[in-house]
Design a protein around this motif. Structure first.
Motif, PDB file in Angstrom:
ATOM      1  N   CYS A  24      -4.249 -10.099   0.274  1.00 23.08           N
ATOM      2  CA  CYS A  24      -4.370  -8.668   0.561  1.00 23.08           C
ATOM      3  C   CYS A  24      -3.219  -8.194   1.449  1.00 23.08           C
ATOM      4  O   CYS A  24      -2.658  -7.116   1.230  1.00 23.08           O
ATOM      5  CB  CYS A  24      -5.702  -8.362   1.230  1.00 23.08           C
ATOM      6  N   ALA A  25      -2.868  -8.987   2.428  1.00 21.59           N
ATOM      7  CA  ALA A  25      -1.761  -8.628   3.306  1.00 21.59           C
ATOM      8  C   ALA A  25      -0.445  -8.634   2.544  1.00 21.59           C
ATOM      9  O   ALA A  25       0.401  -7.763   2.734  1.00 21.59           O
ATOM     10  CB  ALA A  25      -1.695  -9.587   4.491  1.00 21.59           C
ATOM     11  N   ALA A  26      -0.269  -9.605   1.659  1.00 26.38           N
ATOM     12  CA  ALA A  26       0.965  -9.683   0.882  1.00 26.38           C
ATOM     13  C   ALA A  26       1.096  -8.490  -0.054  1.00 26.38           C
ATOM     14  O   ALA A  26       2.175  -7.900  -0.173  1.00 26.38           O
ATOM     15  CB  ALA A  26       0.994 -10.986   0.084  1.00 26.38           C
ATOM     16  N   ILE A  30       3.988  -5.535  -0.038  1.00 26.25           N
ATOM     17  CA  ILE A  30       4.787  -5.226  -1.227  1.00 26.25           C
ATOM     18  C   ILE A  30       4.750  -3.730  -1.511  1.00 26.25           C
ATOM     19  O   ILE A  30       5.774  -3.111  -1.810  1.00 26.25           O
ATOM     20  CB  ILE A  30       4.286  -6.045  -2.442  1.00 26.25           C
ATOM     21  N   PHE A  31       3.578  -3.113  -1.394  1.00 28.30           N
ATOM     22  CA  PHE A  31       3.494  -1.674  -1.630  1.00 28.30           C
ATOM     23  C   PHE A  31       4.282  -0.889  -0.587  1.00 28.30           C
ATOM     24  O   PHE A  31       4.880   0.137  -0.895  1.00 28.30           O
ATOM     25  CB  PHE A  31       2.040  -1.202  -1.645  1.00 28.30           C
TER      26      PHE A  31
END
Length: 65
Positions: A24-26, A30-31
Motif C-alpha cells: 500500500c505504501a509503495a 508511485i501515484f
C-alpha cells in the motif's frame, strides 16, 4: 540438493523483502511520483523477476557436461 542450497539465500532475501515492504505504501508513493515512474518501476520489477527465474532454473548458457 546442492543446487537448492546454492539458491536458498537468494530466495530467503526475496521472501524477507516481500514481508517487509508494504504494498500500500509503495503504490501510494508511485501515484505521488507520477505515471512514468510507475511504468519504469513495473519494467524494473518484471526484469528482476525474469532474471531471478532464469537464475533459479539455469537460464541458458553453454554447459559442458
Amino acid at each position: 540438493m546442492k543446487t537448492l542450497l546454492r539458491f536458498f539465500p537468494m530466495a530467503l532475501v526475496a521472501l524477507f523483502m516481500t514481508f517487509c515492504l508494504s504494498s500500500c505504501a509503495a503504490i501510494g508513493d508511485i501515484f505521488k511520483a507520477g505515471a512514468y515512474t510507475g511504468i519504469i518501476g513495473v519494467i524494473v520489477v518484471v526484469g528482476v523477476v525474469i532474471w531471478l527465474v532464469s537464475k533459479l532454473f539455469g537460464g541458458g548458457g553453454s554447459r559442458n557436461s
